[in-house]
Write an enzyme that holds these catalytic residues in place. Structure first.
Site, PDB file in Angstrom:
ATOM      1  N   ASP A 167      50.799  14.236  38.842  1.00 44.50           N
ATOM      2  CA  ASP A 167      51.171  15.357  39.706  1.00 44.50           C
ATOM      3  C   ASP A 167      52.693  15.536  39.620  1.00 44.50           C
ATOM      4  O   ASP A 167      53.390  14.712  39.039  1.00 44.50           O
ATOM      5  CB  ASP A 167      50.730  14.998  41.140  1.00 44.50           C
ATOM      6  CG  ASP A 167      50.629  16.216  42.047  1.00 44.50           C
ATOM      7  OD1 ASP A 167      50.880  17.342  41.591  1.00 44.50           O
ATOM      8  OD2 ASP A 167      50.283  16.016  43.235  1.00 44.50           O
ATOM      9  N   ASP A 185      48.554  23.372  44.315  1.00 45.65           N
ATOM     10  CA  ASP A 185      48.442  23.239  45.763  1.00 45.65           C
ATOM     11  C   ASP A 185      48.151  24.574  46.428  1.00 45.65           C
ATOM     12  O   ASP A 185      49.031  25.204  47.001  1.00 45.65           O
ATOM     13  CB  ASP A 185      49.727  22.627  46.318  1.00 45.65           C
ATOM     14  CG  ASP A 185      49.856  21.175  45.896  1.00 45.65           C
ATOM     15  OD1 ASP A 185      48.851  20.594  45.451  1.00 45.65           O
ATOM     16  OD2 ASP A 185      50.959  20.627  46.009  1.00 45.65           O
TER      17      ASP A 185
END
Ligand SMILES: *[C@@H]1O[C@H](CO)[C@@H](O)[C@H](O)[C@H]1NC(C)=O
Ligand SMILES: *[C@@H]1O[C@H](CO)[C@@H](O)[C@H](O)[C@H]1NC(C)=O
Length: 875
Positions: free
Chosen positions: A485, A561
Site C-alpha cells: 500500500d 481508498d
C-alpha cells in the site's frame, strides 16, 4: 462516424477530498507554460537534408527557428503495425531521463523506406503494413496514412514544445529570456510545493490529431497520489497512471502510448468547426462533409518524448500491440481469483481464528484472510506485534490446514528507528532516497518519521526481494502473500501527500523524473521476492495501490481508498474497465476501503454482487467502521452475500481460463461491450455493464432501491431485467449465445478444496445451433505450465447436434482426476436419445432431462475425464 476516446482513468461528484491540496494545471508551472503555447504555425522545421535512413529507423534534425536549439527526431518502424517516435535534444547538456524497465524487450523492428520526396516533404513506407508517413519540413508535422485513410497526425497544431537543458547559472539569470525570470517568481509563489527547480524548466509536449469525436474538457493529470476518498468523475490525479490513450470508432481502434514517468497532463478536445489542416485533409479524403476530429496534447515535466503509435486496426490488435511492448497480465495463482476477506484490522490471532471459523460456520467459501498495518510491531514491516500475534507461524499453519492463505501488508516507508534492523540495513547500504543535500530523505507516514527505499535502484530491489525469504521474514510460510500500500509513494507531510520532486534517486535522477514508476518498482521487487523464496517455482501474489504501464506483470491493483457509497461502487466498474483496456486486468473495487462510513445492508449486498464479477474480489473495511463480516447483517442478507460469493466460486474455471487468455494474448479479462461489438455504436458509451471474457455479459445493480436494470443486448436491444421477478440472489448476467462456459458447482471451503471437483459445462446455443468454448487447467500455483508445459487446454464445440471435446493445444500435458458431471444445453429441443462416444469404446446412452418451457436440456453424468477426447450426440 461516432467515436470514443478512452483515457486511462476516468473518475467522478464531490466527496471528502480536499481539492486545495492538489494542483490544477494552472498551478502546475510546467503545465501552464506548455499550455501557454497556442496552436499555430510550429516554430520547428525539419532539416530534410539531415535525414539518415537505416534498415529500420530514420533520424532527422528539427530546429527551433526562434531559439535555434536543435532536436533529434528518431522514427522506428515496429513489427505489428506500430511506430515509435523519439525526440530528444541533439546534444543535451546532461542526459535526459529515459524510462527503463517498462518495455519488456527492445521491440522488434521492421523496415522503413523513402518512397517519395519533394523540397518540403518526405514520404516513408512503414514495413509491410501498408502504412505511409508524410513528413513535412516547414512547419514540421507528420501525417500517417493507410491508403487514402488519414489515420493520425503528429504536431498538426504546432504544439511541439521542448524546454532544453541550460547551464545552471543561466537558469537563474534573466539572460536566457525574460520569461524565465517571471517563471522563477511564479515558482516562489508556490513555495508550499517546495520545488526550487534546480535543473531549470525541462518539460516536453507534443500534439496529435485523430479522426472522430473525443471527450473534451479539463486536462487529465497523470501523477500517482494518495487521494483519500477521491472525487468521482474528476480528472485529477489518483493512485496510479498508465499513459496510454485509446481511440475507437467503427473503422479503427488506435492507441498513443506516451512513455514518460514524470508528472504528465493530457488535453483532449474535439471539434468539427475551426478545423486545422488535419480536419481539412480528413474532409477531402472522405469526399467532403463534416468529419469530426479529436486533438490530443501530451505534456510531461521532464524526460524525453518517446511515443508509440499503435495502429490497430481492431481492438484486439491494439491490446496485442500494447502488451507486446509492456507485457501481458501475469497469470495469478488460482486462489487469488477467489474471495478475500480483509479489514483494517483483524486484531489478533483469536480474531483471525474466529473470522476463519465464521466462514465455515456460515458455509461461505473464502480463500484468504488479510492483515493490515496493525499486525506489525509499531508499523515496522516484516515484524509482528508480539502481544497480538505471539505465534504467527501457528496461525498460518492453522489457515494452511484449512487450505486458506493469508496476506500481510508491507509498505515502502520504513520507520526511522535505530533499533529496527530493516532500517539499519537500508541506511547502512545507502539504499534510501536522498535529499538534494545527500542526506537520507525522511517523510511522515504510518510509523511516524520514515525513510523511503530507492526502488529505482536494482541493487535495492534485489535486497528487498531477499527480505521475503523464509529465513528473513519471521514466521512467513508458503501461504503468506503480500500487499503493498502507500506506494505512490504516500508522504503525509510532503507536497500533495507525496515526495519532494527534487529528492534524489540512484544515478542522480530527481524524483520528478521517476515519480510515476515508484509504485511499479515496489510491486516488482516484492513479486520477485515471493518468486525467489520458492526457488522460482511458485507464482507470486502481490496487490499494489500505485501502478504504471507494465504493472500488470506483477500482480493485482485495486481502486484505492474509496467510500462506502453507491456512487463509489458504481464508478469501480468504469475504473476497472479503463485499467483492463490499458493492460491491467487484475483489478477490483471494494466496499468502502478507505471510508469511515459503514454501508447499510442493501449497499453491502449489492457490492458483494458487483465484486463477484470483478477480477479481484476482496472485502475491506476502515479501522473506524463497525465489523462487517458477511454473517453480521441478518439471515436474509447473509444468504444473499453467500449466493454472490458462491456464484464467484462456481465460475472460477471460467475466470482462470479467461486470465490465461489475457496472459497469452493481452486481451482484457473484463471488457467494455465495444471491444466485442466494435461496429455497434450504441455500445460505445456503455460503462455500467460489461463482459467477462467474450461469453458473460453482466449488469450489476448499482442504484439504491432499484427494482431492476435496463440491459443493452447487442443485436437485440434494450431489455428490462426485473431483479425481483427472479430469485432474489440473481445478479443480472447473461451467457452469450454460441458460447460454452465451464463451471464447478459443488460448494467448498476454498478454491483449493474444489481443485479436483467435477465440472459442469454450460452450452448456450447460437441461433444457428452452434457453440464453442475452452478450459485451461494446470496445478493452479506454479510456473510449471510455462517451464514444463504441464497444463491442459481443452476445446469444446457444439455443431450438428454433437458436442465434441478435443485438445486446444497439444503441447500441454497434464493429468487431472476431475471429470464432467453434467452438461447443460441452453436453447435445445428435446432429443429422442443421447449418446456418448469415446475413442476405442462402445457408444453409451446418457440420461437426460428436458424442460420445454425454457428449452434447457440437462445431460446427467457423462462421467468422462476432463482431459479425454469424447463426443456427445443428440438424436
Ligand atoms: C496491420 O494492419 C493491417 C491493415 O490495417 C491489418 O490488415 C493487419 O491485420 C494488421 N496486423 C497486425 C499484426 O495487427
Ligand atoms: C485426443 O486426440 C488427439 C488427436 O486428435 C490425440 O493427439 C490425443 O492423444 C488424444 N487424447 C487422448 C487422451 O486420448
Amino acid at each position: 462516424m461516432a467515436a470514443l476516446v478512452w483515457m486511462t482513468l476516468c473518475l467522478a461528484a464531490a466527496f471528502a477530498v480536499d481539492r486545495s491540496n492538489f494542483k490544477t494545471c494552472e498551478q502546475s508551472s510546467f503545465c501552464k507554460r506548455q499550455r501557454s503555447v497556442k496552436p499555430g504555425s510550429s516554430p520547428y522545421r525539419a532539416l530534410l537534408e539531415s535525414l539518415q535512413l537505416s534498415q529500420d529507423s530514420m533520424k532527422l534534425q528539427l530546429i527551433n527557428e526562434v531559439n535555434k536549439v536543435p532536436l533529434l527526431l528518431e522514427l522506428v518502424g515496429l513489427q505489428g503495425n506500430m511506430t515509435r517516435i523519439k525526440i530528444n535534444e541533439l546534444s543535451p547538456l546532461r542526459p535526459r531521463y529515459e524510462v527503463p524497465d517498462v518495455l519488456v524487450r527492445d521491440p522488434p523492428t521492421t523496415w522503413l523506406a523513402v518512397t517519395g520526396r519533394d523540397e518540403n516533404s518526405v514520404e516513408l513506407s512503414l514495413g509491410d503494413s501498408g502504412h505511409k508517413l508524410i513528413l513535412t519540413g516547414k512547419p514540421f508535422r507528420m501525417d500517417l496514412l493507410q491508403g487514402r485513410e488519414l489515420v493520425l497526425s503528429v504536431n498538426p497544431r504546432g504544439l511541439l514544445h521542448f524546454e532544453h537543458l541550460r547551464h545552471r547559472k543561466d537558469s537563474f539569470s534573466d539572460k536566457v529570456s525574460s520569461s524565465v525570470g517571471s517563471l522563477w517568481d511564479k515558482i516562489k509563489k508556490l513555495q508550499r510545493y517546495h520545488d526550487p527547480l534546480i535543473a531549470g524548466p525541462t518539460s516536453v509536449g507534443l500534439d496529435f490529431s485523430l479522426p472522430g469525436e473525443g471527450l473534451g474538457g479539463d486536462p487529465y493529470r497523470l501523477y500517482n497520489l494518495d487521494v483519500f476518498q477521491y472525487e468521482l468523475y474528476n480528472l485529477m490525479a489518483l493512485y496510479g497512471s498508465v499513459p496510454l490513450l485509446l481511440a475507437h470508432n467503427t473503422q479503427r481502434t488506435l492507441g498513443i502510448f506516451w512513455l514518460n514517468a514524470a508528472e504528465t497532463w493530457v488535453d483532449i478536445s474535439s471539434n468539427t468547426a475551426g478545423k486545422t489542416l488535419f480536419g481539412k485533409m480528413l474532409d477531402y479524403m472522405h469526399g467532403g462533409g463534416e468529419t469530426p476530429q479529436t486533438d490530443v496534447r501530451w505534456m510531461s515535466e521532464s524526460g524525453i518524448i518517446d511515443v508509440f503509435l499503435l495502429l490497430g486496426p481492431a481492438p484486439s490488435d491494439v491490446f496485442r500491440q500494447y502488451t507486446a511492448l509492456t507485457g501481458t497480465q501475469a497469470l495469478p495463482p488460482l486462489f487469488a481469483m477467489a474471495y478475500h476477506q480483509s479489514r483494517w484490522n483483524y486484531n489478533d490471532e483469536e480474531d483471525v481464528a474466529a473470522v476463519d471459523e465464521g466462514f465455515d460456520t456460515h458455509d461461505i467459501p473464502c480463500d484468504v484472510i488479510w492483515l493490515d498495518i496493525e499486525h506489525t510491531d509499531g508499523k515496522r514491516y516484516f515484524t509482528w506485534d508480539t502481544n497480538k500475534f505471539p505465534q504467527p507461524r501457528n496461525m498460518l499453519g492453522r489457515l494452511a490446514a484449512k487450505r486458506r492463505k493469508m496476506v500481510s501488508i508491507v509498505d515502502p516507508h520504513i520507520k526511522v528507528d535505530s533499533g529496527y534492523q530493516v532500517h539499519n540495513e537500508i541506511r547502512s547500504r545507502g539504499f534510501y532516497v536522498k535529499t538534494k543535500d545527500g542526506s537520507d530523505y525522511e517523510g511522515w507516514c504510518w510509523p511516524g518519521s520514515a525513510g523511503y527505499p530507492d526502488f529505482t535502484n536494482p541493487e535495492m530491489r534485489t535486497w528487498w526481494a531477499s527480505m521475503f525469504s523464509y529465513d528473513q521474514y519471521e514466521a512467513s510460510m508458503e501461504n503468506l502473500y503480500i500487499w503493498n500500500d502507500m506506494n505512490e509513494p504516500s508522504v503525509f507531510n510532503g507536497p500533495e501527500v507525496t515526495m519532494y520532486k527534487d529528492a534524489l534517486h540512484q544515478g542522480g535522477w530527481e524524483h520528478r523524473d521517476v515519480h510515476n514508476l515508484y509504485g511499479l518498482y515496489v510491486q516488482m521487487a516484492t513479486a520477485q521476492g515471493l518468486e525467489q523464496r520458492s526457488g522460482g517455482l511458485e507464482r507470486p501474489f502481490v496487490l499494489s495501490r500505485a501502478f504504471f504501464a507494465g504493472s500488470q506483470r506483477y500482480g493485482a491493483v485495486w481502486t484505492g481508498d474509496n467510500a462506502a457509497e453507491w456512487d463509489h461502487m458504481k464508478i469501480s466498474i468504469p475504473m476497472c474497465l479503463s485499467l483492463a483496456l490499458v493492460g491491467i486486468s487484475f483489478c477490483g473495487g471494494e466496499c468502502g476501503a478507505g471510508g469511515r462510513l459503514s454501508p447499510d445492508a442493501e449497499l453491502l449486498v449489492r457490492w458483494y454482487q458487483v465484486g463477484a464479477y470483478q477480477p479481484f474480489y476482496r472485502a475491506h473495511a476502515h479501522l473506524d467502521t463497525v465489523r462487517r463480516e458477511p454473517w453480521l447483517f441478518g439471515e436474509e442478507n447473509k444468504a444473499l452475500i453467500r449466493a454472490a460469493i458462491r456464484q464467484r466460486y462456481a465460475l472460477l474455471p471460467y475466470w482462470y481460463t479467461t486470465f490465461y487468455h489475457s496472459y497469452r494474448s493481452g486481451q482484457p479479462v473484463m471488457r467494455p461491450l465495444w471491444v466485442e461489438y466494435p461496429d455497434d455504436v450504441t455500445t460505445f458509451s456503455i460503462d455500467d455493464q460489461f463482459l467477462i471474457g467474450n461469453a458473460l455479459l453482466v449488469h450489476p445493480v448499482t442504484e439504491q432501491g432499484a427494482q431492476g436494470v435496463q440491459i443493452y443486448l447487442p443485436g437485440k436491444g434494450e431489455v428490462w431485467y426485473d431483479v425481483h421477478s427472479h430469485q432474489k440472489h440473481h445478479i443480472p448476467a447473461y451467457q452469450r449465445g454460441g458460447s460454452i462456459v465451464p463451471r464447478k458447482e459443488r460448494v467448498r471451503r476454498s478454491s483449493d478444496c474444489m481443485y479436483h471437483d467435477p465440472y459442469t459445462l454450460y452450452v448456450a446455443l447460437s441461433p444457428q445451433g452452434t457453440a464453442e468454448g475452452d478450459l485451461f487447467i494446470d496445478d493452479g500455483h506454479t510456473y510449471n505450465f510455462e517451464s514444463k508445459a504441464q497444463y491442459l487446454h481443452r476445446h469444446f464445440s457444439f455443431a450438428s447436434n454433437t458436442l465434441t471435446a478435443r485438445s486446444a493445444d497439444s503441447k500441454g500435458i497434464f493429468e487431472s482426476p476431475a471429470w464432467i458431471e453434467r452438461v447443460v444445453i441452453l436453447g435445445a429441443g428435446k432429443p429422442a436419445a443421447v449418446f456418448l462416444r469415446q475413442p476405442g469404446m462402445a457408444e453409451t446412452r446418457l440420461d437426460f432431462q428436458h424442460e420445454p418451457e425454457t428449452s434447457v436440456l440437462t445431460l446427467r453424468k457423462p462421467g468422462v475425464n476432463i482431459g479425454a477426447n469424447w463426443s456427445i450426440s443428440l438424436r
